[in-house]
Design an enzyme around this catalytic site. Structure first.
Site, PDB file in Angstrom:
ATOM      1  N   ASP A  95      20.532 -13.098  92.228  1.00 35.85           N
ATOM      2  CA  ASP A  95      21.311 -14.310  92.412  1.00 35.85           C
ATOM      3  C   ASP A  95      20.395 -15.487  92.056  1.00 35.85           C
ATOM      4  O   ASP A  95      19.173 -15.332  91.994  1.00 35.85           O
ATOM      5  CB  ASP A  95      21.769 -14.388  93.869  1.00 35.85           C
ATOM      6  CG  ASP A  95      22.358 -15.723  94.234  1.00 35.85           C
ATOM      7  OD1 ASP A  95      23.261 -16.191  93.518  1.00 35.85           O
ATOM      8  OD2 ASP A  95      21.911 -16.311  95.243  1.00 35.85           O
ATOM      9  N   ASP A 139      21.139 -19.562  92.899  1.00 40.35           N
ATOM     10  CA  ASP A 139      21.106 -20.588  93.943  1.00 40.35           C
ATOM     11  C   ASP A 139      20.844 -19.953  95.303  1.00 40.35           C
ATOM     12  O   ASP A 139      21.576 -19.064  95.735  1.00 40.35           O
ATOM     13  CB  ASP A 139      22.438 -21.343  93.997  1.00 40.35           C
ATOM     14  CG  ASP A 139      22.672 -22.217  92.774  1.00 40.35           C
ATOM     15  OD1 ASP A 139      21.720 -22.852  92.314  1.00 40.35           O
ATOM     16  OD2 ASP A 139      23.821 -22.261  92.294  1.00 40.35           O
ATOM     17  N   ARG A 175      35.274 -27.161  95.562  1.00 36.95           N
ATOM     18  CA  ARG A 175      34.089 -28.003  95.397  1.00 36.95           C
ATOM     19  C   ARG A 175      34.081 -28.681  94.033  1.00 36.95           C
ATOM     20  O   ARG A 175      33.721 -29.853  93.913  1.00 36.95           O
ATOM     21  CB  ARG A 175      32.826 -27.163  95.582  1.00 36.95           C
ATOM     22  CG  ARG A 175      32.578 -26.752  97.027  1.00 36.95           C
ATOM     23  CD  ARG A 175      31.366 -25.857  97.168  1.00 36.95           C
ATOM     24  NE  ARG A 175      31.613 -24.515  96.639  1.00 36.95           N
ATOM     25  CZ  ARG A 175      30.656 -23.635  96.361  1.00 36.95           C
ATOM     26  NH1 ARG A 175      29.382 -23.959  96.529  1.00 36.95           N
ATOM     27  NH2 ARG A 175      30.960 -22.434  95.914  1.00 36.95           N
ATOM     28  N   THR A 188      25.039 -15.258  88.667  1.00 35.94           N
ATOM     29  CA  THR A 188      25.207 -16.426  89.522  1.00 35.94           C
ATOM     30  C   THR A 188      26.588 -17.050  89.400  1.00 35.94           C
ATOM     31  O   THR A 188      27.147 -17.134  88.305  1.00 35.94           O
ATOM     32  CB  THR A 188      24.133 -17.492  89.201  1.00 35.94           C
ATOM     33  OG1 THR A 188      24.345 -18.640  90.021  1.00 35.94           O
ATOM     34  CG2 THR A 188      24.154 -17.905  87.730  1.00 35.94           C
ATOM     35  N   GLY A 189      27.098 -17.479  90.529  1.00 40.12           N
ATOM     36  CA  GLY A 189      28.299 -18.299  90.519  1.00 40.12           C
ATOM     37  C   GLY A 189      27.987 -19.734  90.153  1.00 40.12           C
ATOM     38  O   GLY A 189      28.892 -20.548  89.982  1.00 40.12           O
ATOM     39  N   LYS A 216      30.273  -9.792  91.512  1.00 39.87           N
ATOM     40  CA  LYS A 216      28.950  -9.439  91.016  1.00 39.87           C
ATOM     41  C   LYS A 216      28.711  -7.932  90.918  1.00 39.87           C
ATOM     42  O   LYS A 216      27.792  -7.515  90.215  1.00 39.87           O
ATOM     43  CB  LYS A 216      27.879 -10.097  91.885  1.00 39.87           C
ATOM     44  CG  LYS A 216      27.852 -11.606  91.739  1.00 39.87           C
ATOM     45  CD  LYS A 216      26.654 -12.223  92.450  1.00 39.87           C
ATOM     46  CE  LYS A 216      26.650 -13.727  92.291  1.00 39.87           C
ATOM     47  NZ  LYS A 216      25.451 -14.340  92.918  1.00 39.87           N
ATOM     48  N   ASP A 239      21.444 -13.745  98.617  1.00 43.26           N
ATOM     49  CA  ASP A 239      21.387 -14.364  99.943  1.00 43.26           C
ATOM     50  C   ASP A 239      22.745 -14.634 100.567  1.00 43.26           C
ATOM     51  O   ASP A 239      22.838 -14.792 101.776  1.00 43.26           O
ATOM     52  CB  ASP A 239      20.614 -15.688  99.880  1.00 43.26           C
ATOM     53  CG  ASP A 239      21.413 -16.790  99.199  1.00 43.26           C
ATOM     54  OD1 ASP A 239      21.906 -16.561  98.076  1.00 43.26           O
ATOM     55  OD2 ASP A 239      21.541 -17.881  99.789  1.00 43.26           O
ATOM     56  N   ASN A 263      28.850 -13.968  98.576  1.00 44.24           N
ATOM     57  CA  ASN A 263      29.316 -13.555  97.248  1.00 44.24           C
ATOM     58  C   ASN A 263      28.352 -12.585  96.572  1.00 44.24           C
ATOM     59  O   ASN A 263      28.675 -12.008  95.533  1.00 44.24           O
ATOM     60  CB  ASN A 263      29.561 -14.772  96.351  1.00 44.24           C
ATOM     61  CG  ASN A 263      28.295 -15.540  96.033  1.00 44.24           C
ATOM     62  OD1 ASN A 263      27.468 -15.781  96.910  1.00 44.24           O
ATOM     63  ND2 ASN A 263      28.142 -15.956  94.796  1.00 44.24           N
TER      64      ASN A 263
END
EC number: 3.1.3.3
Length: 211
Positions: free
Chosen positions: A7, A9, A52, A95-96, A141, A164, A167
């Site tokens: 991941d 972020d 967001r 990553t999202g 993912k 972390d 997701n």
């Protein structure tokens, strides 16, 4: 070939890109609260990402680009990525978050990943539209991990996943070895190991004969 899927972020980088973009737009608190709910699994990631992104609509594209340019890897992450790749390990980022920020962080560290799967904030006429696009808006993912493994000639059972947030759980569950970096509440139950630094992560990978 061994594959490690990271991941970005909150894992390879300490901050959340969208939170920093939101601060530029004056909606930092609102977006950070949604981010935290999503990372705890209280809101679907796709819904939270769209919500967001809508909040930062109208922000100049140049302001988002400035945030991307300032993204950096956390201490020790660049060295670990370089060590893994030098040892023949395939490193991918799932990553999202947003690919321009990932690219800027890797460039600043002088390292590269073998592959990056990520999203992008849509812009038109020099402003963010509030839309977000990419394979990891609705996609998960675990599927991205399977695709990366297939391309590398390996399987998720032979791969390592590092993340972390909520997701990340699908890829943590799919991987043969799951490692959490300061995982959010509830995510640690899906991890074989948890660490708080890149040095500690390197030691865990060493123990598995990977780094």
């Amino acid at each position: 070939m061994t594959l490690v899927a990271f991941d970005f972020d909150g894992t390879l980088a300490e901050s959340e890109m969208l939170d920093r973009i939101a601060a530029r737009a004056g909606v930092g608190d609102e977006v950070a609260a949604i981010t935290e709910r999503a990372m705890r699994g209280e809101l679907s990631y796709a819904d939270s990402l769209r919500e967001r992104a809508q909040l930062v609509a109208g922000l100049p594209e140049s302001a988002a680009a400035a945030v991307y340019d300032g993204v950096r890897l956390r201490d020790g992450a660049g060295d670990l990525v370089a060590k893994l790749r030098d040892g023949g390990v395939r490193v991918v980022v799932l990553t999202g978050g947003f690919k321009p920020g990932v690219a800027a962080a890797f460039d600043a560290a002088g390292v590269a990943a073998d592959g990056v799967v990520g999203n992008r904030l849509v812009a038109a006429d020099g402003e963010l539209t509030g839309a977000v696009e990419g394979p990891l808006v609705e996609g998960t993912k675990d599927d991205a991990l399977r695709d990366a493994c297939e391309a590398a000639g390996t399987t998720p059972a032979a791969a390592v996943a590092v993340g972390d947030g909520a997701n990340d759980v699908p890829m943590l569950d799919a991987a043969g070895t799951a490692i959490g970096v300061d995982p959010k509440p509830g995510v640690d139950a899906h991890c074989d190991h948890t660490v708080s630094s890149m040095d500690a992560l390197g030691r865990v990978l060493d123990d598995h004969g990977i780094a």
